[in-house]
Design an enzyme around this catalytic site. Structure first.
Site, PDB file in Angstrom:
ATOM      1  N   GLU A   1      -6.637   4.867   7.938  1.00  0.00           N
ATOM      2  CA  GLU A   1      -6.395   6.272   7.580  1.00  0.00           C
ATOM      3  C   GLU A   1      -7.610   6.866   6.860  1.00  0.00           C
ATOM      4  O   GLU A   1      -7.890   8.056   6.980  1.00  0.00           O
ATOM      5  CB  GLU A   1      -5.110   6.376   6.740  1.00  0.00           C
TER       6      GLU A   1
ATOM      7  N   LYS B   1       0.095   4.259  -0.247  1.00  0.00           N
ATOM      8  CA  LYS B   1      -0.545   5.444   0.358  1.00  0.00           C
ATOM      9  C   LYS B   1      -0.315   6.657  -0.542  1.00  0.00           C
ATOM     10  O   LYS B   1      -0.323   6.518  -1.760  1.00  0.00           O
ATOM     11  CB  LYS B   1      -0.031   5.645   1.791  1.00  0.00           C
TER      12      LYS B   1
ATOM     13  N   SER C   1       3.660  -2.089  10.348  1.00  0.00           N
ATOM     14  CA  SER C   1       5.108  -2.158  10.600  1.00  0.00           C
ATOM     15  C   SER C   1       5.734  -3.503  10.207  1.00  0.00           C
ATOM     16  O   SER C   1       6.679  -3.958  10.853  1.00  0.00           O
ATOM     17  CB  SER C   1       5.421  -1.815  12.060  1.00  0.00           C
TER      18      SER C   1
ATOM     19  N   ASN D   1       0.868  -1.169   0.000  1.00  0.00           N
ATOM     20  CA  ASN D   1       0.000   0.000   0.000  1.00  0.00           C
ATOM     21  C   ASN D   1       0.914   1.232   0.000  1.00  0.00           C
ATOM     22  O   ASN D   1       1.517   1.548   1.017  1.00  0.00           O
ATOM     23  CB  ASN D   1      -0.882  -0.040   1.258  1.00  0.00           C
TER      24      ASN D   1
ATOM     25  N   GLU E   1      -5.216  -4.748  10.778  1.00  0.00           N
ATOM     26  CA  GLU E   1      -4.190  -3.734  10.977  1.00  0.00           C
ATOM     27  C   GLU E   1      -4.466  -2.964  12.266  1.00  0.00           C
ATOM     28  O   GLU E   1      -5.301  -2.041  12.272  1.00  0.00           O
ATOM     29  CB  GLU E   1      -4.185  -2.744   9.801  1.00  0.00           C
TER      30      GLU E   1
ATOM     31  N   GLY F   1       2.795   2.255  10.787  1.00  0.00           N
ATOM     32  CA  GLY F   1       3.795   3.308  10.617  1.00  0.00           C
ATOM     33  C   GLY F   1       4.517   3.689  11.896  1.00  0.00           C
ATOM     34  O   GLY F   1       5.216   4.699  11.937  1.00  0.00           O
TER      35      GLY F   1
ATOM     36  N   HIS G   1      -9.347   1.331   5.087  1.00  0.00           N
ATOM     37  CA  HIS G   1      -8.076   1.490   5.798  1.00  0.00           C
ATOM     38  C   HIS G   1      -8.285   2.461   6.948  1.00  0.00           C
ATOM     39  O   HIS G   1      -9.072   3.409   6.829  1.00  0.00           O
ATOM     40  CB  HIS G   1      -7.002   2.002   4.823  1.00  0.00           C
TER      41      HIS G   1
HETATM   42  P1  PGA Z   1       3.071   0.330   7.585  1.00  0.00           P
HETATM   43  O1  PGA Z   1       1.568   0.536   7.051  1.00  0.00           O
HETATM   44  O2  PGA Z   1       3.586  -0.962   7.002  1.00  0.00           O
HETATM   45  O3  PGA Z   1       3.827   1.535   7.084  1.00  0.00           O
HETATM   46  O4  PGA Z   1       2.993   0.269   9.078  1.00  0.00           O
HETATM   47  C1  PGA Z   1       0.703  -0.557   6.910  1.00  0.00           C
HETATM   48  C2  PGA Z   1      -0.619  -0.100   6.345  1.00  0.00           C
HETATM   49  O5  PGA Z   1      -1.128   0.956   6.747  1.00  0.00           O
HETATM   50  O6  PGA Z   1      -1.192  -0.778   5.465  1.00  0.00           O
END
Ligand code: PGA
Length: 249
Positions: free
Chosen positions: A95, A11, A209, A9, A163, A169, A93
């Protein structure tokens, strides 16, 4: 039998300057034994789909609108994603849920539209740190699954990504026991709702992560069928070890 999936992803990252990363993935993964998906920003979808044509790597969107077309400035429909070469779309997601106030009902409507357009919906669920500390993780996940996943799905139209919001992140990763508890719960919920045929065949990804250095440990957990990877999917050199760990799992 669940088909494993390594999903990236990107983003809100990536421009034409990122295409060499995709070329490097294509060169390194000529015959992957797992499914590999990259979800770039919408502006890059056609270019990535073209660059990956003839490879085993597929592309997906990061969101879509619930409607097929119409007066929705700035939004993108599932058909448009398909037209740009996508086979998948990430929906719900955290976010999107946080930044755009998306509810479970919104995610469900988007997923219905995506599935009707022939896409595979990668539906994200996950608890916040406060919800985990209050011992509400499984009830939150159960509610998100019930509210976000539409009825009448077939296994080839659905992926679930667990998640934990606090792990995205941040470099913080739940223990393998914590991941296993949630993945086993999601599997049981899917079997309860869709029967064992569909329920056992939907891939359940872990996200938050994931890196080359922790991937093998995470993929050894029961009912973890792959990963949804953010930061470590942007560079082929970071993403490839994760795909390799999944192939070896
Ligand atoms: P990350 O994000 O691997 O940067 O922690 C995962 C995600 O939001 O899909």
């Amino acid at each position: 039998m669940v088909r494993k999936l390594a999903a990236g992803n990107w983003k809100m990252n990536g421009t034409g300057a990122s295409l060499p990363e995709v070329e490097a993935l294509k060169a390194a993964l000529s015959e992957p034994s797992v499914d590999v998906l990259i979800c770039p920003p919408a502006t890059m979808l056609s270019r990535l789909s073209d660059a990956l044509d003839g490879s085993a790597i597929v592309t997906g969107g990061q969101d879509c609108h619930a409607a097929g077309s119409g007066a929705h400035t700035g939004d993108i429909s599932a058909d448009m994603l398909r037209d740009a070469g996508a086979t998948h779309v990430i929906l719900g997601h955290s976010e999107r849920r946080t930044d755009h106030g998306e509810s479970d009902a919104d995610v469900r409507a988007k997923a219905k539209s995506a599935i009707a357009a022939g896409l595979r919906a990668v539906i994200c669920v996950g608890e916040t740190l406060g919800e985990r500390e209050a011992a509400n993780t499984l009830s939150i996940i159960g509610g998100q699954l019930a509210g976000s996943v539409p009825d009448l799905v077939t296994a080839d139209r659905l992926v679930i990504a667990y998640e934990p919001v606090w792990a995205i992140g941040t470099g913080k990763v739940p223990t393998t026991d914590q991941i296993g508890e949630v993945h086993d719960f999601i599997r049981a919920e899917l079997e309860k709702r869709f029967g064992s045929g569909v329920g056992r065949s939907v891939p359940i990804l872990y996200g938050g992560s994931v890196k080359g250095s922790n991937a093998a440990k995470i993929f050894a957990v029961s009912n973890v069928n792959g990963a949804l990877v953010g930061g470590a999917s942007l560079k082929a050199a970071d993403f490839l070890p994760i795909v390799e760990a999944l192939q070896a799992s």
